[in-house]
Write an enzyme that holds these catalytic residues in place. Structure first.
Site, short mmCIF file in Angstrom:
data_model
loop_
_atom_site.label_atom_id
_atom_site.label_comp_id
_atom_site.label_asym_id
_atom_site.label_seq_id
_atom_site.Cartn_x
_atom_site.Cartn_y
_atom_site.Cartn_z
N THR A 156 2.10 4.89 -4.32
CA THR A 156 3.07 4.83 -5.43
C THR A 156 4.21 3.85 -5.10
O THR A 156 4.56 3.66 -3.93
CB THR A 156 3.70 6.22 -5.70
N ARG A 157 4.78 3.26 -6.13
CA ARG A 157 5.96 2.41 -6.03
C ARG A 157 6.88 2.75 -7.20
O ARG A 157 6.41 2.97 -8.32
CB ARG A 157 5.60 0.92 -6.14
N HIS A 175 14.89 4.58 2.35
CA HIS A 175 14.94 3.17 1.97
C HIS A 175 15.72 2.45 3.07
O HIS A 175 16.95 2.49 3.09
CB HIS A 175 15.64 3.05 0.61
N CYS A 189 4.71 0.81 6.70
CA CYS A 189 4.68 -0.34 5.79
C CYS A 189 5.82 -1.28 6.22
O CYS A 189 6.75 -0.85 6.89
CB CYS A 189 4.90 0.20 4.37
N HIS A 229 0.86 -1.19 0.00
CA HIS A 229 0.00 0.00 0.00
C HIS A 229 0.90 1.25 0.00
O HIS A 229 2.10 1.16 0.18
CB HIS A 229 -0.88 0.00 1.25
N LYS A 232 5.63 12.62 -2.18
CA LYS A 232 5.97 11.50 -1.28
C LYS A 232 7.47 11.31 -1.24
O LYS A 232 8.14 11.32 -2.28
CB LYS A 232 5.31 10.22 -1.80
N LYS A 284 7.58 -3.85 -8.06
CA LYS A 284 7.69 -3.70 -9.52
C LYS A 284 7.69 -5.06 -10.22
O LYS A 284 7.41 -5.14 -11.41
CB LYS A 284 8.95 -2.88 -9.86
C1 FAD Z 1 7.37 1.65 2.44
C2 FAD Z 1 7.58 0.70 1.31
C3 FAD Z 1 8.05 1.17 0.12
C4 FAD Z 1 8.29 0.30 -0.94
N1 FAD Z 1 8.71 0.81 -2.14
C5 FAD Z 1 8.89 0.00 -3.19
C6 FAD Z 1 9.17 0.53 -4.46
O1 FAD Z 1 9.24 1.75 -4.64
N2 FAD Z 1 9.31 -0.33 -5.51
C7 FAD Z 1 9.20 -1.68 -5.34
O2 FAD Z 1 9.36 -2.41 -6.33
N3 FAD Z 1 8.92 -2.22 -4.13
C8 FAD Z 1 8.74 -1.42 -3.07
N4 FAD Z 1 8.40 -1.94 -1.84
C9 FAD Z 1 8.36 -3.39 -1.66
C10 FAD Z 1 7.11 -4.02 -2.21
O3 FAD Z 1 6.00 -3.19 -2.01
C11 FAD Z 1 6.95 -5.40 -1.57
O4 FAD Z 1 8.12 -6.14 -1.81
C12 FAD Z 1 5.76 -6.15 -2.14
O5 FAD Z 1 4.61 -5.34 -2.06
C13 FAD Z 1 5.56 -7.46 -1.37
O6 FAD Z 1 4.37 -8.10 -1.81
P1 FAD Z 1 3.88 -9.41 -1.04
O7 FAD Z 1 2.74 -9.92 -1.82
O8 FAD Z 1 5.05 -10.31 -0.80
O9 FAD Z 1 3.42 -8.88 0.39
P2 FAD Z 1 1.98 -8.29 0.81
O10 FAD Z 1 1.47 -7.40 -0.24
O11 FAD Z 1 2.11 -7.78 2.19
O12 FAD Z 1 1.05 -9.55 0.78
C14 FAD Z 1 1.10 -10.60 1.71
C15 FAD Z 1 -0.33 -10.92 2.06
O13 FAD Z 1 -0.42 -12.16 2.76
C16 FAD Z 1 -1.49 -12.03 3.67
N5 FAD Z 1 -1.32 -13.10 4.66
C17 FAD Z 1 -0.25 -13.34 5.42
N6 FAD Z 1 -0.45 -14.41 6.19
C18 FAD Z 1 -1.70 -14.88 5.91
C19 FAD Z 1 -2.49 -15.97 6.39
N7 FAD Z 1 -2.03 -16.80 7.34
N8 FAD Z 1 -3.73 -16.15 5.87
C20 FAD Z 1 -4.21 -15.32 4.91
N9 FAD Z 1 -3.51 -14.26 4.44
C21 FAD Z 1 -2.26 -14.06 4.92
C22 FAD Z 1 -1.29 -10.63 4.22
O14 FAD Z 1 -2.43 -10.14 4.87
C23 FAD Z 1 -0.94 -9.87 2.97
O15 FAD Z 1 -2.09 -9.33 2.33
C24 FAD Z 1 8.11 -1.09 -0.77
C25 FAD Z 1 7.60 -1.58 0.43
C26 FAD Z 1 7.33 -0.69 1.47
C27 FAD Z 1 6.82 -1.25 2.75
#
Ligand code: FAD
Length: 403
Positions: free
Chosen positions: A74-75, A294, A338, A71, A290, A371
């Site tokens: 922007t990314r 990092h 985040c 969330h 924003k 990304k």
């Molecule tokens: C502040 C911030 C800035 C960032 N900036 C960038 C950027 O500019 N560019 C970039 O490429 N990346 C960026 N990132 C990194 C990127 O956003 C993350 O690497 C990516 O969103 C991870 O996705 P995910 O699906 O692994 O995690 P998430 O999107 O967190 O998804 C994991 C999901 O699993 C669910 N879950 C967990 N356990 C269970 C369970 N037992 N049962 C059911 N559901 C469960 C959670 O609720 C969650 O919805 C940033 C991250 C942050 C925090």
């Protein structure tokens, strides 16, 4: 939780048929379970469903929530990847797939702004970006401090700093991206269950199951774990080395006369001694400008994460932003917390579980994964359906730190 205990535990579990089974619509199992429907899980569910798999996805919170890692409006997306040139082929495919997704859902998900990576010529951000660009024949320019000031008068580089500029860099809108993947998945037939935490999962002889907090048990041939910062707990005996790092995003309102110029900024990352790298985006009217550091170095757990932001944190970000973009550091608009999902080497964990190849792990995206969500959807569908992917994912072996 090793797989043998899972098997034995499974025997004692009453198998509750899914809604479709109860309703008599189907007498078959699902093909694939996806746990976690954030950035990666939504993409995995979409690609699997599109390829004809019967997919069921579980998310502990609502759709497109703000409690994980995907969330914050922007990314950054960029191609001259300082982290390692091995990411570049994946990025090129990620761009194609984001573009296809935009066309599929009829929405803008990516905006090209250009990108500037700033630091001393020897810094890993500058040298690494150049290396990736050279190795993969990407177009780029190296700007010295005067070039940067001429091209982007709002920026204040120090005399000894340089910037690597690339044209295709830009920003993604993460909430829209996750929503787009979820809509695509549902449209292709995936059964997506929100506010449904998975409390247990297991495998036995080519089958996998999950148990939800409500006590339902659902079976499928394979399971894909996309649990972001929760993955450590999810991986049982393997204890994948994923640690949650608390990171805060801030929005400021620019000083009024400069708002127009700030809307045309490229995304940037500025690496300066004394602070973690500062990154940011162009000004978006109505949202603010924003900026964030990092990495914070503050490790926590999803359960213990401090979600409030204090004035010291805001002022530290404002002061770093003021030094780099003085016109941008006006009134504070908002901040949001985040989680980065850190691995020891900051490379991802993507692959099959050694003794249970129908269990696929996708985590440890270490604060730079968003990304890649589009291409990870494709890779995860490959791993489920073919056991391997044509994409280069050798760097991401989940078991490289031991089992
Ligand atoms: C502040 C911030 C800035 C960032 N900036 C960038 C950027 O500019 N560019 C970039 O490429 N990346 C960026 N990132 C990194 C990127 O956003 C993350 O690497 C990516 O969103 C991870 O996705 P995910 O699906 O692994 O995690 P998430 O999107 O967190 O998804 C994991 C999901 O699993 C669910 N879950 C967990 N356990 C269970 C369970 N037992 N049962 C059911 N559901 C469960 C959670 O609720 C969650 O919805 C940033 C991250 C942050 C925090």
């Amino acid at each position: 939780m090793d797989s043998s205990s899972l098997v034995s535990r499974k025997k004692s579990i009453r198998i509750v048929p899914s809604k479709a089974l109860r309703d008599g619509q189907s007498t078959t199992m699902y093909d694939s379970i996806v746990v976690g429907l954030g950035g990666m899980g939504s993409a995995a569910a979409a690609h699997l469903a599109q390829r004809g798999r019967r997919v069921v996805g579980f998310e502990q919170f609502a759709a497109v929530h703000d409690r994980g890692s995907s969330h914050g409006k922007t990314r950054i997306i960029r191609q001259a990847y300082y982290e390692d040139p091995a990411y570049v082929p994946l990025l090129l495919r990620a761009y194609e797939l984001w573009h296809e997704l935009e066309q599929r859902v009829g929405q803008t998900l990516y905006v090209r702004t250009g990108g500037l990576m700033v630091g001393l010529p020897s810094s890993s951000i500058v040298a690494g970006s150049e290396r990736s660009a050279r190795e993969h024949d990407l177009g780029y320019e190296v700007l010295d401090a005067n070039d940067i000031k001429r091209r982007f008068p709002a920026m204040r580089p120090r005399p000894e700093e340089v910037g690597v500029f690339e044209v295709p860099a830009g920003m993604l809108y993460p909430e829209r991206c996750v929503r787009a993947h979820l809509d695509w998945a549902a449209g292709a037939g995936a059964d997506l269950r929100f506010n449904t935490p998975v409390v247990e999962w297991g495998v036995s002889k080519g089958a996998a199951f999950v148990k939800t907090a409500a006590g339902d048990v659902v079976e499928a041939d394979s399971i894909v774990l996309c649990q972001g910062a929760w993955l450590r707990h999810a991986s049982g005996a393997y204890a994948l080395p994923v640690r949650a790092e608390r990171n805060v995003m801030h929005w400021f309102e620019p000083h009024a006369p400069h708002a127009g110029e700030l809307q045309a900024l490229p995304i940037y990352i500025v690496d300066r001694a004394g602070n973690p790298p500062l990154y940011g985006f162009p000004y978006i009217p109505g949202e603010g400008i924003k900026a964030a550091f990092h990495h914070s170095g503050v490790y926590t757990t999803p359960e213990e994460l401090q979600r409030t932001v204090d004035s010291v944190e805001i002022e530290r970000a404002r002061s770093a932003l003021h030094e780099w973009l003085p016109d941008a550091s006006g009134p504070h608009v908002a901040s949001a917390v985040c989680m980065y999902e850190m691995t020891p080497d900051e490379h991802f964990l993507v692959g099959r579980q050694p003794d249970a190849p129908n269990v696929i792990i996708a985590g440890g995206f270490s604060g730079h994964g968003f990304k890649f969500c589009s291409v990870m959807g494709e890779i995860l569908a490959d791993l489920v359906m073919q056991g391997k992917s044509k994409h280069p994912i050798g760097l991401f072996d989940p078991w490289r730190f031991g089992k």
